[in-house]
Motif scaffolding. Structure first.
Motif, PDB file in Angstrom:
ATOM      1  N   TYR A  18     -39.490 -71.397 -82.021  1.00  0.00           N
ATOM      2  CA  TYR A  18     -40.580 -72.219 -82.548  1.00  0.00           C
ATOM      3  C   TYR A  18     -40.137 -73.679 -82.634  1.00  0.00           C
ATOM      4  N   PRO A  36     -42.511 -68.634 -77.140  1.00  0.00           N
ATOM      5  CA  PRO A  36     -43.589 -67.769 -77.601  1.00  0.00           C
ATOM      6  C   PRO A  36     -44.771 -67.718 -76.634  1.00  0.00           C
ATOM      7  N   PRO A  67     -38.184 -65.890 -81.971  1.00  0.00           N
ATOM      8  CA  PRO A  67     -38.975 -66.776 -81.119  1.00  0.00           C
ATOM      9  C   PRO A  67     -38.551 -68.231 -81.300  1.00  0.00           C
TER      10      PRO A  67
END
Ligand code: ATP
Length: 218
Positions: free
Chosen positions: A83, A42, A81
């Motif tokens: 994470y 990200p 994304p």
């Protein structure tokens, strides 16, 4: 059992990453450490980023034969994304209960942690091992880390020399570990290659060969 998770863009992986992880594995100590290339970082996505398959292969080549180092494809296989909090949840689910999971990161990444997705959950979930890294011209002092914790994370962290970390009454410890300071970054390596300069001794030879074969970062 203590297991470290060390995520990164690894574009490419280099000796700064590897030496820091080995230092922590030896001195903390950790039983194993997972190197986890991010598919879609990200914070670090760039249009000219190497393919995730290449970044993964370079991590594999770097970790090959190093005892205790393993490569995880968990973020490569996950869509969306990458994470870190999702990766932690994954390992909490799949590792045997009683395994202590710790998250390794460089101090530059640590200073941005309050911009990460679900960072409060993350800090409540696992202890961190923050590794020193030269930032600008200076290594970052422990007092800068203490100040960051107090101002941006939560009051109540207190450094405990015996633990080598910041203890908090309600949250997992934030360890602060001095590792061999190597002023090596992926950005610098990409730049050197673009400028036709050598990257010898900055990363493992097998990774250097792979970069040449695949004509990466030209
Ligand atoms: P870039 O230059 O592209 O930003 P990078 O060299 O910082 O990349 P990343 O893959 O983004 O590498 O870093 C992954 C993790 O490794 C981060 O937590 C980062 O702080 C840490 N790290 C990277 N280089 C070093 C180093 N030389 N010493 C200690 N930690 C490092």
């Amino acid at each position: 059992m203590q297991i470290g998770l060390f995520g990164g863009t690894f574009d490419p992986i280099h000796n700064g990453h590897l030496r820091a992880v080995l230092d922590v594995m030896e001195t903390f100590p950790l039983d194993r450490c997972m190197l986890i290339p991010a598919a879609a970082p990200p914070h670090k996505a760039r249009p000219d980023m190497a393919e995730v398959s290449d970044r993964l292969e370079m991590v594999r080549l770097a970790a090959g034969g190093v005892e205790g180092l393993e490569v995880s494809e968990v973020e490569v296989r996950r869509s969306g994304p990458s994470y870190t909090v999702d990766t932690i949840r994954h390992f909490q689910k799949v590792l045997p209960s009683g395994t202590r999971i710790l998250l390794l990161l460089g101090v530059d990444a640590f200073f941005e942690i309050d911009s990460w997705h679900a960072w409060q959950e993350l800090l409540g979930a696992v202890p961190l091992i923050v590794m020193t890294r030269p930032v600008g011209d200076e290594p970052v002092s422990r007092s800068a880390a203490a100040e960051f914790l107090r101002r941006r994370i939560r009051e109540g962290y207190c450094f405990d020399p015996e633990a080598g970390g910041f203890l908090h009454p309600d949250l997992p410890t934030v360890y602060y570990r001095k590792v061999t300071l190597l002023d090596i970054s992926s950005t610098d390596i990409r730049r050197r290659i673009q400028n036709g300069r050598s990257v010898r001794f900055l990363l493992p030879e097998a990774v250097e060969r792979y970069i040449v074969e695949r004509k990466l970062y030209r």
